[in-house]
Scaffold this motif. Structure first.
Motif, PDB file in Angstrom:
ATOM      1  N   ASN A   1     -54.652 -79.683 -14.286  1.00 24.96           N
ATOM      2  CA  ASN A   1     -56.253 -79.673 -14.052  1.00 24.96           C
ATOM      3  C   ASN A   1     -56.747 -78.482 -14.067  1.00 24.96           C
ATOM      4  O   ASN A   1     -57.860 -78.195 -13.248  1.00 24.96           O
ATOM      5  CB  ASN A   1     -56.504 -80.612 -12.958  1.00 24.96           C
ATOM      6  N   GLY A   2     -56.429 -77.351 -14.809  1.00 19.88           N
ATOM      7  CA  GLY A   2     -57.098 -76.074 -14.776  1.00 19.88           C
ATOM      8  C   GLY A   2     -56.623 -75.062 -13.886  1.00 19.88           C
ATOM      9  O   GLY A   2     -57.228 -73.861 -13.872  1.00 19.88           O
TER      10      GLY A   2
ATOM     11  N   ASP B   1     -50.107 -72.878  -6.475  1.00 19.92           N
ATOM     12  CA  ASP B   1     -50.494 -71.703  -5.924  1.00 19.92           C
ATOM     13  C   ASP B   1     -51.925 -71.508  -5.670  1.00 19.92           C
ATOM     14  O   ASP B   1     -52.460 -71.056  -4.645  1.00 19.92           O
ATOM     15  CB  ASP B   1     -49.591 -70.513  -6.519  1.00 19.92           C
ATOM     16  N   ALA B   2     -52.797 -71.673  -6.982  1.00 25.64           N
ATOM     17  CA  ALA B   2     -54.115 -71.171  -6.732  1.00 25.64           C
ATOM     18  C   ALA B   2     -54.671 -72.208  -6.003  1.00 25.64           C
ATOM     19  O   ALA B   2     -55.831 -71.824  -5.261  1.00 25.64           O
ATOM     20  CB  ALA B   2     -54.726 -71.219  -8.399  1.00 25.64           C
TER      21      ALA B   2
END
Length: 243
Positions: free
Chosen positions: A190-191, A195-196
Motif C-alpha cells: 500500500n505504498g 519499516d516505514a
C-alpha cells in the motif's frame, strides 16, 4: 531580493532545520546511552554488594559453627566452595525482565513513563536503526513527562489520554511490527513498507508525548508568566519611582 537569493535563503532554512533535528536526535541518543550505562553500572554495583553481603554471612555462620564443631580442612574447603558457588550464581543471574504489556496497562500513572521506557528499551535491539533513534527520543520525552504526572489524578481525562497512548497504543503498535516476519518488513505494501510504517508511527507518538507534556505544563507556564509580570510591575516600577 532576487530569485537566487530566495533559493539560498530557503536552502539555509532547510539546512538549519536538518541541523536542529540532528542535534535533537544526537542529544537524545547521548542521553539514552548514558542512562543505559548508568543502569548497567547500578546493576553491577547491586550484584557486587549482594555478593559481599552473602559471602560475609557465610563466613560469620562458618565462624559460629566452627566455635561449636571444628570444621577442619574439609569444612573450610566446603565454605570456600559455597562462597564461590554463591558468587558465580549471583554474578550470572539473569537481569530483571522488562515489564509486560499487562503491567503497563495496570501500572500507576505516576510510574507508567518509567515502566514504558524500560519496556521500549527491551524492544530496541529488534528494531531497525532509524527506529532505535526514535526510541531514544521517546525515552527522553517520557523522562520529561514523568514529573508532570506526579501531580496528576489518575482519574482525570489527561491521565486517561496518557495511559492510552504510552501504556496501550505504543506497546501494541510496536508489537504489531514485531509480529511481521523479518523478510517482509522491507517489502512495500500500500505504498509503504512496515519499516516505514513503524518509523512514521513512532514519530507521531514522539510528537504527541511532547504535546501532552506541554499541555500538562500549561498552568505552570501561565503561573510563571503571571508571577514574572507581577515582579516587573512591583519591583521594577517601584525602583524607577524611588530613583
Amino acid at each position: 531580493m532576487t530569485e537566487v537569493d530566495q533559493q539560498i535563503e530557503r536552502a539555509r532554512a532547510v539546512m538549519a532545520r536538518i541541523s536542529e533535528d540532528y542535534r535533537g536526535q544526537a542529544g537524545a541518543a547521548y542521553r539514552a546511552h548514558g542512562k543505559r550505562i548508568k543502569r548497567r553500572a547500578t546493576s553491577v554495583g547491586r550484584r557486587l554488594a549482594l555478593i559481599c553481603a552473602v559471602d560475609a554471612l557465610i563466613l560469620i555462620a562458618a565462624a559460629v559453627i566452627g566455635m561449636i564443631v571444628p570444621l577442619g580442612l574439609f569444612g573450610a574447603l566446603a565454605v570456600l566452595l559455597l562462597m564461590a558457588a554463591v558468587t558465580i550464581g549471583i554474578a550470572l543471574a539473569p537481569v530483571a525482565r522488562a515489564p509486560s504489556e499487562k503491567v503497563l496497562r495496570e501500572a500507576d500513572i505516576k510510574a507508567l513513563p518509567a515502566k514504558t521506557e524500560r519496556w521500549l528499551e527491551a524492544q530496541r535491539p529488534a528494531l531497525p536503526a532509524p527506529a532505535r533513534g526514535l526510541v531514544d527520543q521517546i525515552g527522553v520525552r517520557l523522562e520529561t513527562l514523568s514529573p508532570q504526572l506526579g501531580r496528576l489524578d489518575g482519574k482525570e481525562e489527561a491521565a486517561y489520554e496518557v495511559r492510552r497512548l504510552i501504556g496501550e497504543q505504543l506497546p501494541a503498535f510496536v508489537n504489531d511490527y514485531a509480529r511481521v516476519p523479518e523478510p517482509l518488513r522491507r517489502v512495500e505494501r500500500n505504498g509503504r513498507t512496515p519499516d516505514a510504517e513503524l518509523i512514521a508511527g513512532l514519530q507521531l507518538i514522539e510528537r504527541e508525548i511532547a504535546d501532552m507534556t506541554a499541555r500538562l505544563a500549561q498552568s505552570d507556564l501561565d503561573s510563571l508568566s503571571t508571577r514574572g509580570r507581577y515582579l516587573e510591575i512591583k519591583y521594577r516600577d517601584e525602583g524607577h519611582g524611588a530613583g
